[in-house]
Design a protein around this motif. Structure first.
Motif, PDB file in Angstrom:
ATOM      1  N   TYR A  15      29.415  33.385  19.480  1.00 23.24           N
ATOM      2  CA  TYR A  15      29.628  34.376  18.430  1.00 23.24           C
ATOM      3  C   TYR A  15      31.116  34.496  18.126  1.00 23.24           C
ATOM      4  CZ  TYR A  15      24.872  36.167  18.207  1.00 23.24           C
ATOM      5  OH  TYR A  15      23.532  36.287  17.984  1.00 23.24           O
ATOM      6  N   VAL A  22      26.646  31.298  23.960  1.00 26.50           N
ATOM      7  CA  VAL A  22      25.381  31.957  24.289  1.00 26.50           C
ATOM      8  C   VAL A  22      24.217  30.979  24.191  1.00 26.50           C
ATOM      9  CG1 VAL A  22      26.141  34.281  23.701  1.00 26.50           C
ATOM     10  CG2 VAL A  22      25.126  32.845  21.939  1.00 26.50           C
ATOM     11  N   GLU A  41      14.270  35.718  29.307  1.00 30.13           N
ATOM     12  CA  GLU A  41      14.614  37.114  29.578  1.00 30.13           C
ATOM     13  C   GLU A  41      15.477  37.724  28.470  1.00 30.13           C
ATOM     14  OE1 GLU A  41      16.702  37.756  33.269  1.00 30.13           O
ATOM     15  OE2 GLU A  41      17.203  35.656  33.384  1.00 30.13           O
ATOM     16  N   ASN A  42      15.758  39.017  28.606  1.00 28.77           N
ATOM     17  CA  ASN A  42      16.618  39.711  27.646  1.00 28.77           C
ATOM     18  C   ASN A  42      18.008  39.088  27.679  1.00 28.77           C
ATOM     19  OD1 ASN A  42      14.653  42.101  28.662  1.00 28.77           O
ATOM     20  ND2 ASN A  42      15.211  42.288  26.536  1.00 28.77           N
ATOM     21  N   GLY A  43      18.548  38.878  26.488  1.00 28.87           N
ATOM     22  CA  GLY A  43      19.890  38.312  26.412  1.00 28.87           C
ATOM     23  C   GLY A  43      19.937  36.809  26.625  1.00 28.87           C
ATOM     24  N   LYS A  46      17.358  34.196  22.465  1.00 29.88           N
ATOM     25  CA  LYS A  46      16.200  33.914  21.605  1.00 29.88           C
ATOM     26  C   LYS A  46      16.454  34.330  20.160  1.00 29.88           C
ATOM     27  CE  LYS A  46      13.610  36.604  24.107  1.00 29.88           C
ATOM     28  NZ  LYS A  46      14.602  37.121  25.074  1.00 29.88           N
ATOM     29  N   THR A  47      16.992  35.546  19.985  1.00 26.88           N
ATOM     30  CA  THR A  47      17.280  36.018  18.631  1.00 26.88           C
ATOM     31  C   THR A  47      18.340  35.132  17.983  1.00 26.88           C
ATOM     32  OG1 THR A  47      16.700  38.281  19.207  1.00 26.88           O
ATOM     33  CG2 THR A  47      18.138  38.000  17.307  1.00 26.88           C
ATOM     34  N   GLU A  93      13.628  41.203  14.500  1.00 24.71           N
ATOM     35  CA  GLU A  93      13.176  41.961  15.651  1.00 24.71           C
ATOM     36  C   GLU A  93      12.826  43.416  15.312  1.00 24.71           C
ATOM     37  OE1 GLU A  93      16.160  41.202  18.485  1.00 24.71           O
ATOM     38  OE2 GLU A  93      14.890  41.601  20.208  1.00 24.71           O
ATOM     39  N   GLU A 171       9.998  38.464  18.100  1.00 22.96           N
ATOM     40  CA  GLU A 171       9.282  39.551  18.781  1.00 22.96           C
ATOM     41  C   GLU A 171       8.605  40.507  17.798  1.00 22.96           C
ATOM     42  OE1 GLU A 171      10.771  41.115  22.364  1.00 22.96           O
ATOM     43  OE2 GLU A 171      12.532  39.825  22.383  1.00 22.96           O
ATOM     44  N   HIS A 204       7.129  37.777  24.487  1.00 23.14           N
ATOM     45  CA  HIS A 204       7.027  37.849  25.949  1.00 23.14           C
ATOM     46  C   HIS A 204       5.579  37.883  26.392  1.00 23.14           C
ATOM     47  CE1 HIS A 204      11.236  38.503  26.800  1.00 23.14           C
ATOM     48  NE2 HIS A 204      11.290  39.338  25.774  1.00 23.14           N
TER      49      HIS A 204
HETATM   50  N1  LIG Z   1      26.919  39.797  17.359  1.00 27.17           N
HETATM   51  C1  LIG Z   1      27.145  39.379  18.621  1.00 27.17           C
HETATM   52  N2  LIG Z   1      28.407  39.159  19.049  1.00 27.17           N
HETATM   53  C2  LIG Z   1      28.649  38.733  20.301  1.00 27.17           C
HETATM   54  N3  LIG Z   1      27.703  38.478  21.214  1.00 27.17           N
HETATM   55  C3  LIG Z   1      26.414  38.683  20.860  1.00 27.17           C
HETATM   56  C4  LIG Z   1      26.071  39.138  19.536  1.00 27.17           C
HETATM   57  N4  LIG Z   1      24.725  39.243  19.474  1.00 27.17           N
HETATM   58  C5  LIG Z   1      24.258  38.874  20.686  1.00 27.17           C
HETATM   59  N5  LIG Z   1      25.254  38.525  21.510  1.00 27.17           N
HETATM   60  C6  LIG Z   1      25.121  38.037  22.895  1.00 27.17           C
HETATM   61  O1  LIG Z   1      24.432  36.798  22.861  1.00 27.17           O
HETATM   62  C7  LIG Z   1      23.537  36.696  23.952  1.00 27.17           C
HETATM   63  C8  LIG Z   1      22.140  36.376  23.447  1.00 27.17           C
HETATM   64  O2  LIG Z   1      21.679  37.450  22.661  1.00 27.17           O
HETATM   65  P1  LIG Z   1      20.281  37.426  21.917  1.00 27.17           P
HETATM   66  O3  LIG Z   1      20.186  38.649  21.117  1.00 27.17           O
HETATM   67  O4  LIG Z   1      20.133  36.129  21.224  1.00 27.17           O
HETATM   68  O5  LIG Z   1      19.265  37.500  23.149  1.00 27.17           O
HETATM   69  P2  LIG Z   1      17.693  37.658  23.145  1.00 27.17           P
HETATM   70  O6  LIG Z   1      17.150  36.563  23.980  1.00 27.17           O
HETATM   71  O7  LIG Z   1      17.192  37.776  21.771  1.00 27.17           O
HETATM   72  O8  LIG Z   1      17.494  39.038  23.923  1.00 27.17           O
HETATM   73  P3  LIG Z   1      16.370  40.163  23.749  1.00 27.17           P
HETATM   74  O9  LIG Z   1      15.187  39.724  24.550  1.00 27.17           O
HETATM   75  O10 LIG Z   1      17.009  41.378  24.328  1.00 27.17           O
HETATM   76  O11 LIG Z   1      16.077  40.310  22.295  1.00 27.17           O
HETATM   77  C9  LIG Z   1      23.619  38.011  24.708  1.00 27.17           C
HETATM   78  O12 LIG Z   1      24.416  37.812  25.849  1.00 27.17           O
HETATM   79  C10 LIG Z   1      24.277  38.959  23.741  1.00 27.17           C
HETATM   80  O13 LIG Z   1      25.061  39.886  24.415  1.00 27.17           O
END
Ligand SMILES: Nc1ncnc2c1ncn2[C@@H]1O[C@H](COP(=O)(O)OP(=O)(O)OP(=O)(O)O)[C@@H](O)[C@H]1O
Ligand SMILES: [Mg+2]
Lengths: 283, 157
Positions: A15, A22, A41-43, A46-47, A93, A171, A204
């Motif tokens: 990012y 990431v 898992e969270n973070g 995936k998003t 999401e 999700e 999930h």
């Molecule tokens: N705008 C941003 N700027 C910097 N880092 C970000 C940003 N958005 C997400 N991240 C970081 O990128 C990583 C992946 O985030 P992401 O949202 O893709 O995870 P996720 O798998 O979708 O999680 P969740 O299950 O909680 O939705 C995380 O460590 C998050 O802190």
């Protein structure tokens, strides 16, 4: 086997204003008409991956991306978002922030309006999209006055008016009750079966992955941990433990029985399978 | 004395403006306002950004209420029974999460709009058609007369 509609090659992403990647070294492809589940898992990222597939990252959000992502033969880093959005639609999401107009019909028409299509064509498409998601009669409602499941279906319809070949859903059912979840899954199933759309769904819910997905992609701390059929993934003990995946109930039953010394013929992931295997064993 | 009066007048003007804001978003369909602005020559990106922001006001209010409830649950009762200066110091705790929340939310709305090709084409289609009807002309005439009369009294009486 047909040519893949999505190809992800050596993808790395970080990012803006951040030093950590990431997503690291992601490689996979998806064939037309397939249902791919993404879990982790969270973070895990995936998003971020969903937004990369639809080109919003990096085109609208910036950041540093290496490798390439090809969707329907188009490079998501270079292709115009107006063109990409007609190939790949995305449902985000949070059901609250993705609906921002004051009427369901306007919400659904918004994307097609942005494409500058003729008015009649937009109205035709919006009506069709509302029919697909089974929300005819809700045209004049305020989007905030809907149930969670209805909101997500409006969001699906809003992407559908762009007539994409691929639908990414991040999700879509995580905040829904069982009924809302079933409503959304019914619609997604129809998109795949009736309209031959390719589905990418972040989820999930292992029961649903088992029932609907052709393949599962597991992300762990930004890396691709495994890619395989639901059966391959759920029966892989190492992967399950490392990525904190909950396996379907019938699969844990299999493991419990195994613990107690009763081995079924195969590893079941669907309830019907479990019933068949148990019957087979006791007869 | 005159300074004080002048200050009061300014305060009332601001207050009127703030109090009337919700009235606009309650009586005017936001989408139609955007189309109206575009018809008057405003670039559609700006028109939509402004009106979408207006659209967010009710949800901001809701957010403030949620934060206050969360504070109450943790036995924070300054807003109910505190003295004025205590209340004054309690406001930042309310405003900071609200502003951060609003920023996050507007970013997410931005992503949702990008995903649907917002701003990709120079011109976009509007399925809603707005027309200037007799009612609009009548209210325009009424408003202009009102402004004229008030200005007259202000200047000459
Ligand atoms: N705008 C941003 N700027 C910097 N880092 C970000 C940003 N958005 C997400 N991240 C970081 O990128 C990583 C992946 O985030 P992401 O949202 O893709 O995870 P996720 O798998 O979708 O999680 P969740 O299950 O909680 O939705 C995380 O460590 C998050 O802190
Ligand atoms: Mg996420």
């Amino acid at each position: 086997m047909s040519k893949p509609v999505i190809e992800v090659n050596n993808l790395y992403y970080r990012y803006p204003r951040s030093n950590d990647y990431v997503l690291k070294d992601i490689n996979f492809s998806v064939e037309k008409g397939q249902f791919l589940a993404i879990t982790g898992e969270n973070g895990a990222g995936k998003t971020t991956l969903s937004l990369i597939l639809s080109g919003i990252i990096p085109q609208a959000k910036g950041g540093k991306m290496h490798g390439n992502v090809i969707v329907c033969g188009l490079d998501t880093q270079k292709e115009d978002l107006a063109v990409l959005s007609q190939k790949i639609g995305i449902v985000l999401e949070d059901p609250e922030t993705q609906l921002f107009t004051t009427k369901v019909f306007n919400e659904v028409a918004f994307g097609a309006e942005n494409l500058g299509l003729p008015r009649e064509e937009i109205i035709k498409r919006a009506k069709w999209a509302l029919k697909v998601v089974r929300l005819e009669g809700y045209e004049e409602r305020h989007p905030t006055m809907l149930s969670g499941g209805q909101k997500q279906r409006v969001a699906i319809a809003s992407a559908l008016t762009m007539r994409p070949d691929i639908m990414v859903l991040d999700e879509p059912t995580s905040q829904l009750d069982p009924i809302g979840t079933i409503e959304v899954f019914e619609v997604v199933k129809e998109l795949k079966q009736k309209y031959g759309m390719t589905i990418i769904m972040v989820t999930h819910k292992s029961e649903e992955i088992a029932a609907f997905a052709d393949n599962v992609l597991v992300i762990n701390q930004g890396e691709l941990l495994t890619f395989g059929t639901p059966k391959e993934v759920f029966s892989n003990k190492e992967v399950i433990k490392k990525a904190w995946i909950t396996i379907p109930q019938v699969s844990s039953l299999y493991l419990d029985l195994l613990d107690k010394g009763l081995q079924l013929e195969e590893f079941p992931i669907l309830p019907e399978e479990g019933v068949r295997l148990v019957k087979q064993k006791i007869s | 004395m005159e300074g004080l009066l002048f200050g009061l007048v300014i305060c009332y003007r601001l207050l009127t403006l703030i109090l009337l804001m919700p009235l606009i978003s309650m009586t005017t369909e936001v989408n139609q306002m955007a189309i109206g602005l575009v018809k008057l020559g405003m670039p559609y990106k700006i028109a939509y950004t402004a009106t979408t922001a207006l659209n967010m006001i009710p949800s901001l209010e809701e957010q403030v209420r949620t934060i206050m409830d969360a504070q109450k649950l943790r036995a924070f009762t300054v807003f109910e029974e505190g003295r004025i200066h205590e209340k004054l110091f309690a406001y930042p705790a309310l405003v900071v999460p609200m502003v951060i929340g609003a920023m996050k939310k507007s970013m997410l709305v931005g992503v949702a709009m990008d995903a649907r090709a917002f701003g990709c084409k120079k011109t976009r289609t509007y399925i809603d058609v707005i027309r200037f009807t007799t009612k609009d002309y009548a209210s325009l005439v009424f408003l202009l007369t009102l402004i004229g009369v008030l200005t007259y009294f202000n200047l000459f009486c």
